[in-house]
Design an enzyme around this catalytic site. Sequence first.
Site, PDB file in Angstrom:
ATOM      1  N   HIS A 190       0.805  -1.229   0.000  1.00 27.93           N
ATOM      2  CA  HIS A 190       0.000   0.000   0.000  1.00 27.93           C
ATOM      3  C   HIS A 190       0.832   1.271   0.000  1.00 27.93           C
ATOM      4  CE1 HIS A 190       0.977  -0.131   4.269  1.00 27.93           C
ATOM      5  NE2 HIS A 190       0.675   1.153   4.311  1.00 27.93           N
TER       6      HIS A 190
HETATM    7  C1  UD1 Z   1      -2.159   5.554   5.686  1.00 27.29           C
HETATM    8  C2  UD1 Z   1      -0.844   6.002   6.334  1.00 27.29           C
HETATM    9  C3  UD1 Z   1       0.178   4.879   6.242  1.00 27.29           C
HETATM   10  C4  UD1 Z   1      -0.367   3.605   6.817  1.00 27.29           C
HETATM   11  C5  UD1 Z   1      -1.658   3.254   6.102  1.00 27.29           C
HETATM   12  C6  UD1 Z   1      -2.261   1.998   6.631  1.00 27.29           C
HETATM   13  C7  UD1 Z   1      -0.285   8.375   6.155  1.00 27.29           C
HETATM   14  C8  UD1 Z   1       0.566   9.362   5.472  1.00 27.29           C
HETATM   15  N1  UD1 Z   1      -0.273   7.144   5.642  1.00 27.29           N
HETATM   16  O1  UD1 Z   1      -1.909   5.365   4.305  1.00 27.29           O
HETATM   17  O2  UD1 Z   1       1.321   5.256   6.983  1.00 27.29           O
HETATM   18  O3  UD1 Z   1       0.583   2.568   6.663  1.00 27.29           O
HETATM   19  O4  UD1 Z   1      -2.577   4.339   6.292  1.00 27.29           O
HETATM   20  O5  UD1 Z   1      -3.362   1.610   5.882  1.00 27.29           O
HETATM   21  O6  UD1 Z   1      -0.930   8.706   7.120  1.00 27.29           O
HETATM   22  N2  UD1 Z   1      -9.216   5.112   1.444  1.00 27.29           N
HETATM   23  C9  UD1 Z   1     -10.424   4.486   1.479  1.00 27.29           C
HETATM   24  N3  UD1 Z   1     -10.973   4.181   2.686  1.00 27.29           N
HETATM   25  C10 UD1 Z   1     -10.376   4.529   3.844  1.00 27.29           C
HETATM   26  C11 UD1 Z   1      -9.134   5.199   3.802  1.00 27.29           C
HETATM   27  C12 UD1 Z   1      -8.569   5.484   2.598  1.00 27.29           C
HETATM   28  O7  UD1 Z   1     -11.008   4.161   0.467  1.00 27.29           O
HETATM   29  O8  UD1 Z   1     -10.900   4.236   4.919  1.00 27.29           O
HETATM   30  C13 UD1 Z   1      -8.580   5.389   0.143  1.00 27.29           C
HETATM   31  C14 UD1 Z   1      -8.848   6.785  -0.358  1.00 27.29           C
HETATM   32  O9  UD1 Z   1      -8.929   6.736  -1.725  1.00 27.29           O
HETATM   33  C15 UD1 Z   1      -7.584   7.538   0.053  1.00 27.29           C
HETATM   34  C16 UD1 Z   1      -6.518   6.456  -0.069  1.00 27.29           C
HETATM   35  O10 UD1 Z   1      -7.186   5.240   0.291  1.00 27.29           O
HETATM   36  O11 UD1 Z   1      -7.352   8.628  -0.734  1.00 27.29           O
HETATM   37  C17 UD1 Z   1      -5.328   6.646   0.811  1.00 27.29           C
HETATM   38  O12 UD1 Z   1      -5.708   6.832   2.167  1.00 27.29           O
HETATM   39  P1  UD1 Z   1      -4.787   7.693   3.159  1.00 27.29           P
HETATM   40  O13 UD1 Z   1      -5.398   7.710   4.509  1.00 27.29           O
HETATM   41  O14 UD1 Z   1      -4.456   9.014   2.519  1.00 27.29           O
HETATM   42  O15 UD1 Z   1      -3.418   6.919   3.200  1.00 27.29           O
HETATM   43  P2  UD1 Z   1      -3.101   5.359   3.250  1.00 27.29           P
HETATM   44  O16 UD1 Z   1      -2.519   4.958   1.971  1.00 27.29           O
HETATM   45  O17 UD1 Z   1      -4.249   4.572   3.794  1.00 27.29           O
END
Ligand code: UD1
Length: 357
Positions: free
Chosen positions: A204
């Site tokens: 991820h």
């Molecule tokens: C975040 C953390 C990362 C951690 C990971 C665990 C930061 C910078 N990154 O990354 O360190 O290892 O979580 O999973 O804080 N999305 C959904 N549903 C959700 C959350 C996210 O669909 O509940 C999708 C959205 O499109 C979003 C993307 O995932 O834009 C990324 O989510 P984000 O919270 O920005 O970062 P992660 O990649 O999850």
Amino acid sequence: MRLMHVVGARPNYMKAAAVMRAARAASAEQVLVHTGQHYGERMSDVFFADLDLPPPDHQLGVGSGTHAQQTARVMLALEPVILRERPDWVVVVGDVNSTAAAALTAAKLGVRVAHVEAGLRSFDRTMPEELNRVVTDQLADLLLTPSPDGDAHLRAEGRPASAIRRVGNVMIDMLDAHLARARALDVARRHGLARRGYAVATLHRPGNVDRPASLGRLLGMLAEVAARLPVVFPVHPRTRAAIDRLGAGTPGGVRLVDALGYLEFVGLLDGARVALTDSGGVQEEASVLGVPCLTLRDNTERPITVSEGTNTLIGADGAGLAPALARALARDDFAPRRPELWDGHAAERVVAALAAV
Ligand code: UD1
């Protein structure tokens, strides 16, 4: 003692659950804030149920966004909550955007900050998590480290020894507490897989999945592994979107499944022959479960798992994959490894340190 715990994203929940359990046993007053960085059934609700976490007292609902948006929204929403709740400590865990945002908000209000999982460094500032770690550790009043490398990094960055306490790994407290329940789910058999007869993969990191060339290369590596044994790949929403954008389908032998809850994932990892991952927590859990881990990155902020011999950095380009995979599959005597203080009682030491300052 009045503690405010702030969680935001998946890897935070286990760590906060461990600290909350120990603080409850010590009769601390506790307030739980969920920033809403992760949301919904699979990225949040199932973890609260699996880990027996109470419903958050405050749900900030910040959702997804750019780094600046997410960080700023947490700060804006958290400030009035801290002012109202007046905690003695704001306790933050790990290295996600919510961690750094909460630390900055509390520190600016003059509220003491404790950072659980302090001091870890990949020395790779292209990783958003590395920036979050550095910022959080500069702001925190109490730095609770999982391993000696954490202490050394904090001292090298000028943090005083009096603020640093080595407590061990709170994530492993939860692994110990929940492993029997996870095993009882019999996840492998439900997927038609034999114990130690499959690989589990997770990916991820933005550096790995956001660029099509890199994602394509990593999927190619999973195909290489799948030629030897089935690969189960629980897919994070970020990765699912990237795979869809790539439009190349998934390699044969690689089974994509939706992101799993905590117990199901631990059950799956526990039965695996080998793990392939770019996650930090999975490197640690695999070590303690005795599952050889091949880390699909060039660096790790968990070098202790490498020196313990359970984790191999195979590089984001996969240069080290073939020999490391061959080594992992040739042996079936990988012993679980527990670095010092990864003993299931780290959170009790966190609470003792909070009470002592
Ligand atoms: C975040 C953390 C990362 C951690 C990971 C665990 C930061 C910078 N990154 O990354 O360190 O290892 O979580 O999973 O804080 N999305 C959904 N549903 C959700 C959350 C996210 O669909 O509940 C999708 C959205 O499109 C979003 C993307 O995932 O834009 C990324 O989510 P984000 O919270 O920005 O970062 P992660 O990649 O999850």
